[in-house]
Design a protein around this motif. Structure first.
Motif, mmCIF file in Angstrom:
data_model
loop_
_atom_site.group_PDB
_atom_site.id
_atom_site.type_symbol
_atom_site.label_atom_id
_atom_site.label_comp_id
_atom_site.label_asym_id
_atom_site.label_seq_id
_atom_site.Cartn_x
_atom_site.Cartn_y
_atom_site.Cartn_z
ATOM 1 N N ASP A 66 0.826 -1.208 0.000
ATOM 2 C CA ASP A 66 0.000 0.000 0.000
ATOM 3 C C ASP A 66 0.865 1.264 0.000
ATOM 4 O O ASP A 66 1.825 1.349 0.756
ATOM 5 N N GLY A 67 0.485 2.228 -0.857
ATOM 6 C CA GLY A 67 1.162 3.521 -0.857
ATOM 7 C C GLY A 67 2.334 3.645 -1.799
ATOM 8 O O GLY A 67 2.908 4.722 -1.932
ATOM 9 N N VAL A 76 12.193 0.980 -0.073
ATOM 10 C CA VAL A 76 12.499 -0.377 -0.550
ATOM 11 C C VAL A 76 12.392 -1.406 0.576
ATOM 12 O O VAL A 76 12.859 -2.530 0.447
ATOM 13 N N ARG A 77 11.745 -1.037 1.673
ATOM 14 C CA ARG A 77 11.679 -1.960 2.822
ATOM 15 C C ARG A 77 10.903 -3.226 2.521
ATOM 16 O O ARG A 77 11.085 -4.254 3.188
ATOM 17 N N TYR A 78 10.006 -3.186 1.505
ATOM 18 C CA TYR A 78 9.230 -4.375 1.180
ATOM 19 C C TYR A 78 9.866 -5.229 0.083
ATOM 20 O O TYR A 78 9.249 -6.185 -0.391
ATOM 21 N N LEU A 79 11.076 -4.881 -0.315
ATOM 22 C CA LEU A 79 11.840 -5.750 -1.226
ATOM 23 C C LEU A 79 12.558 -6.756 -0.333
ATOM 24 O O LEU A 79 13.694 -6.569 0.074
ATOM 25 N N SER A 106 -3.162 1.068 -3.897
ATOM 26 C CA SER A 106 -3.894 0.242 -2.930
ATOM 27 C C SER A 106 -3.192 -1.115 -2.829
ATOM 28 O O SER A 106 -2.241 -1.410 -3.557
ATOM 29 N N GLY A 107 -3.712 -1.973 -1.947
ATOM 30 C CA GLY A 107 -3.139 -3.316 -1.834
ATOM 31 C C GLY A 107 -3.221 -4.088 -3.129
ATOM 32 O O GLY A 107 -2.243 -4.691 -3.584
ATOM 33 N N SER A 108 -4.391 -4.068 -3.787
ATOM 34 C CA SER A 108 -4.570 -4.860 -5.007
ATOM 35 C C SER A 108 -3.805 -4.279 -6.189
ATOM 36 O O SER A 108 -3.177 -5.021 -6.957
#
Length: 578
Positions: free
Chosen positions: A307-308, A495-498, A338-340
């Motif tokens: 998200d974001g 990049v924390r979600y990589l 969004s999430g999707s």
């Protein structure tokens, strides 16, 4: 030796010249340290001071040592292959860290006085700038705090570091004689065995291999060290693969086949632990890690909702269509996904980056992206729902594009209907439950109800626009915060979600790669795909140190995968594409 090198050697100053200069500037202003910049012959190695800190409290100075082959003595057989060279560099760097940790700061003083810092190592064996083993020499890059008393030069402390500790350090770290030959050979054999398994994955049509006896659980949420007393991994008989490695000999483990693999189990039974091990199997791991023989196809990519995040003209029609606001999903753009939509873009961009497998955890996914149940479809008709869930695309993604999916689920049984393999984690033990699931579904008279949809054609033709990346009239400014953030001219890239980025140095390198590509490769004609692929061709031919500015030569950069470079660039809010 060519004439240019001969002239350089003649011009190079000696260690005696360095000592004389240091003594002549004792107690003078700290800025006088800049007079030391240059290269010095220290008997059997060369010491270089590349960049001098301007203040004792500033970041330490950037320095190097170069040890010729005639001095270091490491046999060529230890580094003639790419994988064995990386393994040797890693071993030298780990030894270097131990030596520096035992240094205890002989050069006392104010600020960063006497501080010696080298690139730290984790559990992964990665290509780093800190130690480079070449055909003619070994080069080691590090940081050194030039000693000060207050803001004045502290000559005696620097002489102690350079003429006592430095030669000792070079001897303990960079000379073949300081290592046990058995350890060096063991390190080389492990690298060759890991490369052999990685090369066998395609032949055996596997996404990943997990050896029996592997230790997958980690010490804690903030430690990648193996958990003591953990249950060793054992493979179900139906999934067992036996390989004969060049050195280890026969090894048996679970081969995760290409196609769609579903992993289920109760909470805290090891589902996510197994997936995490597979995620990080794209890298080799050091001996004693417990995951030395967990090997995953190098192009496997973890996919999650985010998200974001920023999305710039990505074609997400495979999953999102006919939005109520008539927004064109062929060139979907948003600064706050969004999430999707974020997970849709993550899938499409991963395909662009050459993904061969998607690794998905239901816990970090958008529910409406993953699946829609039959009741919801009856209430909200397909024509009114813009989201085509991932479950209806997984089969076509594999059949049409050869992209496998490994997915962890905990609450929805829907993915059973499209799975080739179904594994259950029970107290960290793996069971093949495909037959059991089929029996349960048959008893419930449950049939596959979703339509397995074909894939729309997606063209990756996003031409990157040239933009002015100067900062207040100066060169682009790059800053990183751990593994989480890259800042380009104060524009943050999150990049924390990589989740397959494993080293701070990889984040630093990505920042410099982006700078290099935007300044030298973007020409308003090439697509992002063409640019990134060309960059990695350069790296393959010349290594990646030529991309990093000489001012940043202390060796704290670590080579990232191209998949994370693509991902970071796509998250940059300053990205402009045609």
């Amino acid at each position: 030796m060519n004439k240019l090198q001969e002239r350089i050697n003649i011009m190079m100053k000696s260690m005696q010249d360095l000592e004389k200069t240091i003594k002549s500037i004792d107690h003078k202003s700290y800025g006088m340290y800049k007079s030391l910049q240059g290269e010095y012959q220290f008997g059997n190695f060369v010491f270089s001071i590349d960049k001098v800190q301007g203040d004792p409290f500033a970041a330490p100075s950037r320095v190097r040592v170069r040890v010729p082959k005639t001095t270091h003595g490491f046999p060529t057989s230890l580094y003639e292959k790419h994988e064995t060279r990386i393994a040797l560099e890693d071993m030298i760097l780990r030894q270097w860290n131990k030596v520096v940790q035992g240094y205890n700061g002989r050069g006392a003083g104010s600020g960063n006085s006497g501080k010696i810092a080298v690139c730290p190592c984790g559990q992964e064996i990665l290509e780093r700038m800190a130690v480079v083993v070449g055909k003619e020499e070994i080069e080691g890059r590090f940081l050194m705090g030039l000693p000060a008393k207050g803001r004045s030069i502290y000559a005696d402390a620097l002489i102690e570091i350079l003429f006592h500790f430095l030669p000792e350090m070079v001897e303990e770290v960079f000379l073949y004689g300081s290592y046990a030959m058995a350890k060096l050979e063991e390190n080389k054999r492990l690298a060759e065995d890991q490369a052999y398994i990685r090369g066998k994955l395609e032949e055996l049509e596997l996404v990943a291999f997990i050896a029996d006896g592997s230790i997958l659980p980690r010490e804690s949420g903030v430690s990648e060290k193996p958990l003591k007393g953990a249950v060793p991994f054992s493979s179900p008989e139906s999934q067992q693969v036996t390989l004969k490695l060049p050195h280890y000999g026969e090894i048996t483990g679970m081969g995760i086949k290409k196609g769609i693999t579903v992993i289920v189990g109760g909470g805290y039974h090891g589902k996510s632990t197994l997936l995490r091990a597979v995620e990080l199997g794209v890298y080799n791991h050091k001996k004693g890690d417990g995951r030395e023989y967990v090997i995953t196809n190098t192009e496997a990519v973890k996919i999650r909702a985010e998200d974001g995040r920023n999305i710039c003209k990505t074609d997400i029609r495979m999953f999102i269509n006919h939005l109520p606001n008539k927004k064109d999903t062929r060139i979907f753009t948003t600064e706050n996904a969004s999430g999707s939509t974020s997970q849709s873009a993550n899938v499409i961009e991963a395909i662009e980056a050459g993904a061969t497998a998607f690794l998905v955890d239901e816990d970090t996914s958008a529910t409406n992206f993953m699946v829609r149940d039959s009741t919801m479809e009856m209430i909200v008709s397909k024509e009114k729902e813009p989201i085509t869930p991932f479950i209806t695309r997984t089969r076509a993604l594999y059949q049409k594009r050869g992209i496998s999916t490994i997915i962890v689920v905990g609450s929805s049984s829907a993915y059973f209907e499209v799975a080739d393999t179904i594994l259950q984690l029970d107290n960290y033990k793996v069971k093949d439950i495909k037959e059991k699931v089929e029996q349960v579904l048959a008893q419930q008279d449950k049939k596959v109800i979703m339509q397995i949809e074909d894939l729309p054609e997606i063209e990756y033709n996003r031409v990157v626009k040239k933009v002015d990346m100067s900062y207040k009239g100066r060169d682009m400014k790059i800053k990183t915060t751990g593994r989480d953030t890259i800042s380009l001219n104060k524009e943050n890239i999150d990049v924390r979600y990589l989740e397959q980025l494993m080293d701070n140095g990889q984040t630093v390198a990505i920042g410099y790669f982006l700078k290099y590509m935007m300044e030298t490769m973007v020409d308003n004609k090439k697509t992002m795909q063409e640019i990134v692929e060309a960059l990695y061709e350069q790296i393959k031919r010349r290594g990646f140190s030529h991309i990093i500015p000489k001012g940043y030569s202390a060796g704290f950069c670590v080579l990232p995968r191209k998949q994370e470079v693509y991902a970071a660039w796509n998250r940059f809010r300053g990205l402009k594409v045609q």
